[in-house]
Design a protein around this motif. Structure first.
Motif, PDB file in Angstrom:
ATOM      1  N   ASP A  37      12.489  45.962  39.512  1.00  0.00           N
ATOM      2  CA  ASP A  37      11.507  44.881  39.625  1.00  0.00           C
ATOM      3  C   ASP A  37      10.989  44.849  41.054  1.00  0.00           C
ATOM      4  O   ASP A  37      11.683  45.271  41.986  1.00  0.00           O
ATOM      5  CB  ASP A  37      12.136  43.529  39.270  1.00  0.00           C
ATOM      6  N   GLY A  55      10.432  46.168  35.250  1.00  0.00           N
ATOM      7  CA  GLY A  55       9.988  44.767  35.273  1.00  0.00           C
ATOM      8  C   GLY A  55      11.104  43.947  34.645  1.00  0.00           C
ATOM      9  O   GLY A  55      10.914  43.242  33.660  1.00  0.00           O
ATOM     10  N   SER A  71      12.683  35.364  31.717  1.00  0.00           N
ATOM     11  CA  SER A  71      13.053  36.303  30.669  1.00  0.00           C
ATOM     12  C   SER A  71      14.154  35.667  29.837  1.00  0.00           C
ATOM     13  O   SER A  71      14.510  34.512  30.065  1.00  0.00           O
ATOM     14  CB  SER A  71      13.530  37.602  31.315  1.00  0.00           C
ATOM     15  N   ARG A 107      15.135  39.131  24.031  1.00  0.00           N
ATOM     16  CA  ARG A 107      13.803  38.545  23.803  1.00  0.00           C
ATOM     17  C   ARG A 107      13.084  39.371  22.731  1.00  0.00           C
ATOM     18  O   ARG A 107      13.102  40.600  22.798  1.00  0.00           O
ATOM     19  CB  ARG A 107      13.033  38.618  25.127  1.00  0.00           C
ATOM     20  N   ASN A 111       6.053  42.585  28.837  1.00  0.00           N
ATOM     21  CA  ASN A 111       5.536  41.374  29.484  1.00  0.00           C
ATOM     22  C   ASN A 111       5.370  41.540  30.992  1.00  0.00           C
ATOM     23  O   ASN A 111       5.612  40.617  31.756  1.00  0.00           O
ATOM     24  CB  ASN A 111       6.475  40.188  29.168  1.00  0.00           C
TER      25      ASN A 111
HETATM   26  C1  LIG Z   1       7.570  38.079  32.672  1.00  0.00           C
HETATM   27  S1  LIG Z   1       8.679  39.117  33.561  1.00  0.00           S
HETATM   28  C2  LIG Z   1       9.212  40.227  32.274  1.00  0.00           C
HETATM   29  C3  LIG Z   1      10.720  40.303  32.154  1.00  0.00           C
HETATM   30  C4  LIG Z   1      11.240  41.125  30.988  1.00  0.00           C
HETATM   31  N1  LIG Z   1      10.682  42.465  30.991  1.00  0.00           N
HETATM   32  C5  LIG Z   1      10.964  40.443  29.683  1.00  0.00           C
HETATM   33  O1  LIG Z   1      10.082  40.873  28.921  1.00  0.00           O
HETATM   34  O2  LIG Z   1      11.626  39.428  29.394  1.00  0.00           O
HETATM   35  C6  LIG Z   1       7.566  40.138  34.510  1.00  0.00           C
HETATM   36  C7  LIG Z   1       8.275  40.817  35.666  1.00  0.00           C
HETATM   37  O3  LIG Z   1       7.452  41.878  36.132  1.00  0.00           O
HETATM   38  C8  LIG Z   1       7.638  41.986  37.519  1.00  0.00           C
HETATM   39  N2  LIG Z   1       6.543  42.717  38.129  1.00  0.00           N
HETATM   40  C9  LIG Z   1       5.267  42.292  38.338  1.00  0.00           C
HETATM   41  N3  LIG Z   1       4.561  43.240  38.985  1.00  0.00           N
HETATM   42  C10 LIG Z   1       5.411  44.289  39.189  1.00  0.00           C
HETATM   43  C11 LIG Z   1       5.256  45.557  39.805  1.00  0.00           C
HETATM   44  N4  LIG Z   1       4.097  45.924  40.360  1.00  0.00           N
HETATM   45  N5  LIG Z   1       6.327  46.403  39.827  1.00  0.00           N
HETATM   46  C12 LIG Z   1       7.511  46.025  39.293  1.00  0.00           C
HETATM   47  N6  LIG Z   1       7.715  44.815  38.693  1.00  0.00           N
HETATM   48  C13 LIG Z   1       6.677  43.967  38.641  1.00  0.00           C
HETATM   49  C14 LIG Z   1       7.691  40.542  37.968  1.00  0.00           C
HETATM   50  O4  LIG Z   1       8.310  40.411  39.238  1.00  0.00           O
HETATM   51  C15 LIG Z   1       8.504  39.904  36.838  1.00  0.00           C
HETATM   52  O5  LIG Z   1       9.869  39.856  37.157  1.00  0.00           O
END
Ligand SMILES: C[S@@+](CC[C@H](N)C(=O)[O-])C[C@H]1O[C@@H](n2cnc3c(N)ncnc32)[C@H](O)[C@@H]1O
Length: 269
Positions: free
Chosen positions: A142, A113, A78, A82, A215
């Protein structure tokens, strides 16, 4: 895993690619399961690159490609602010409007997330800038405990802060290592509550004024996404906003009950 696939993933060329990648993004692909290697190769095919050298150069020389690559791997990368336009709209329009509508300065904010904390800390900074009360809760969830652990530490590299305005850097962070690392200041940290949470299984809270889920759901099936969007709708307070990532769109937003409030933004009337 099929023999041919195994040969590809164990090849010296792929090993060299992974080592070089590790140097530029600090990510060791060798600690990830086959699914991730499959994804790396799927994207290589999609971009129609023939060699690992060419693939690596694309990622190294084009920030958008790097982002696309990391997002494709569903890794919790992240950055602060962003898609910065979304943040300036929140600061200059959404939060001031919500303060007026609610007639108080204590909103309920949720980063679902939140990965390693850049998003909820950005929310906390925007809360300060817009004059929200210090007791304004920023919930940060998360599924990944490792990511949450890093988030709680609040140490970041300069490159994770590229979109942060310089005055935010000087006001809300303390630098170390000759300006190489940034520590989130205590008054910002205090505003954020981190919680391990699985958005697929766990029940959502209610009454949120702003929810960010960016994301994250891109890795889920359309049916799961739809269920989650309904849960997000129910979690919003009337007049609240739901922000999605800049490659995401809720096609069935009207059936769910949302109104479109601008690019990547939905509201509950
Ligand atoms: C690409 S990061 C997005 C970070 C931030 N939201 C951004 O847009 O910069 C995706 C995150 O979603 C989390 N994630 C994936 N599946 C999830 C779930 N079932 N419940 C909660 N978080 C989840 C992952 O662990 C990861 O940290």
């Amino acid at each position: 895993m099929e023999k041919e696939e195994q040969n590809i993933y164990n090849s010296p060329e792929y090993e060299d690619f992974k080592q070089k990648l590790r140097k530029i993004i600090g990510l060791d692909l060798n600690s990830y399961k086959t699914q991730i290697h499959r994804r790396v190769h799927m994207l290589k095919d999609r971009w129609n690159v023939k060699t690992y050298g060419e693939y690596f150069d694309m990622i190294k020389n084009d920030d958008k490609k790097l982002r696309e690559f990391l997002d494709h791997l569903t890794i919790n990368v992240s950055e602060f602010f962003r898609n910065d336009k979304q943040w300036w709209r929140m600061r200059d329009q959404l939060i001031p409007e919500l303060i007026k509508k609610r007639a108080h300065k204590r909103l309920k904010l949720w980063s679902c997330g939140c990965a390693t904390g850049e998003e909820p800390y950005s929310l906390a900074i925007i809360s300060v800038v817009t004059g929200l009360e210090a007791s304004t809760p920023v919930l940060a969830c998360d599924i990944d405990q490792g990511a949450l652990h890093l988030a709680q530490q609040g140490h970041y590299l300069r490159r994770q802060l590229m979109a942060a305005p310089p005055e935010y850097l000087s006001k809300y962070f303390t630098t170390a290592d000759k300006g190489e690392t940034y520590q989130v200041n205590a008054d910002i940290k205090r505003r954020v509550t981190f919680k391990r949470f699985n958005m697929i299984d766990d029940s959502f809270g209610t009454g949120f004024d702003i929810i960010l889920c960016r994301n994250v759901v891109i890795y889920f099936t359309p049916a799961t996404k739809e269920q989650l969007y309904k849960k997000f709708f129910n979690a919003l307070a009337p007049g609240g906003y739901f922000l999605v990532g800049s490659t995401e769109q809720i096609f069935e937003y009207k059936q769910i009950g949302f109104e479109n409030a601008g690019p990547f933004l939905y509201t509950r009337a």
